[in-house]
Design an enzyme around this catalytic site. Sequence first.
Site, PDB file in Angstrom:
ATOM      1  N   ASP A  45      47.890  58.042   3.012  1.00  0.00           N
ATOM      2  CA  ASP A  45      47.554  58.202   4.326  1.00  0.00           C
ATOM      3  C   ASP A  45      48.208  57.241   5.549  1.00  0.00           C
ATOM      4  OD1 ASP A  45      45.774  59.825   3.379  1.00  0.00           O
ATOM      5  OD2 ASP A  45      43.820  58.661   4.094  1.00  0.00           O
TER       6      ASP A  45
ATOM      7  N   HIS B 253      48.107  54.286   0.832  1.00  0.00           N
ATOM      8  CA  HIS B 253      48.461  54.242   2.247  1.00  0.00           C
ATOM      9  C   HIS B 253      50.050  54.268   2.008  1.00  0.00           C
ATOM     10  CE1 HIS B 253      44.266  53.586   2.545  1.00  0.00           C
ATOM     11  NE2 HIS B 253      44.302  54.119   3.656  1.00  0.00           N
TER      12      HIS B 253
END
Length: 328
Positions: free
Chosen positions: A143, A288
Site C-alpha cells: 500500500d 507497504h
Amino acid sequence: MAVSIFKERKQQWIVGISFCSMVSMALINFTVTGSVLPMPEKNKMNQVEEASEAHLKAQQSSLSYDQPKTANEQPAVITVQQPTPLVSQATLPASDQPLRTESKNPLPAIQQKPQPDNKPEPAAAAAPKTDPVTSKRIALTFDDGPDELYTPRILDILKENQVKATFFVVGIQTAKYPQILKRIHEEGHAIGNHSWDHADLSKLSLERIQQEIKDTDVLIEKTIGVQSTMVRAPYGAVSDKLKKLLAQSNRPLVGWSIDPKDWAGTSAAHILQNVKSHTKPGAIVLMHSFGGKNGNLDNTVEALPEMIAQLKLDGYQMVTVPQLNEAR
C-alpha cells in the site's frame, strides 16, 4: 489197383485237366470282357477312356476357397485340388494320355485390407476448479506507493523471485512517480485504488468519497492505459456509504487477513514470524511500499526475500488479488 489204373490212364488225365483249365479261363475272360478271347474289344476301351475324361473334367471344375474368419487372420489364398484319374495313365495308349502342363503364372493370393479401428477417442477430462482453501494460494499486497525509494527495491525482489503481487496506489504519489506505476504494470503486477490522499473514507461524505476514488481512477488509467477495478480503503476504515457505492459499480472492496505491522517499524524477524504463524490458503498479506515509521521501510525490504522463500518451501503459490478472487 487204383494206382495201376491211374498209371495206365495218365495221359488221358493230363489232357482232361488242361481242357478244363482252358474252359475256366475262357469263362472268366467272358465274364470280365464279354469276349471268350483274352483281348478286350476296342469299344470297351473307348468307354473306359470317356468315363475317365468325364471324371477328370468334373474334378477340374471344383475349386475351394479358404476365407479368413477375422481381420487378424492371414489373407485368403485360392487352392486347386488335383483330380485323381479313374484309370492309371500307364494303361492308356500314348496318343490318348492327357498332356501335362505346369502353370507359369500361379493365381495370386487375395490380399484383404485391414479394417480401420473406429473406436471413439476417450473424452478429455475436465480441468478441476481451483479452490483457494486447498490450492495453497496467497496474495502479497503493498500500500501507499509508489515512491522512488522502496517501491523499486520491492519490485526488484519480486522480479528476482518471479512473484506477482498487488499494489494499492495513492493518487498524489502516482502523480509524483508515474514511471514507477508504469513499471509496476509492465512487470505484470495488479494495481488497485487506495484513494487520492490516503483519507479516512469512513468519515467523508458520499460526494467526497466519490471524488477521492474518481480522481485516482482517472490518473491510473491515464498513466497505464488500463482502468483499476479494485479499491482498498485507507486504514481499512469503511462505511455503509462506501460499501453501497462500490456495490453499485460492482467493484470489489479488498481488505487483508495478515497484518505484520511493517508500517509501525516492526523488525524483520517479527514480520516473518507474524506471517508464518497466520498463513493459510487464500490469505492476503498487508505490507507497504511507501511511508512507514519515520518514513522507513527497511524492515519490509529485509523481510521480503526470506518471506517468499519460506512460503515457497511451505508449498504456497503467490498470486495477485484478482487471481485469488478468480478461484473463490
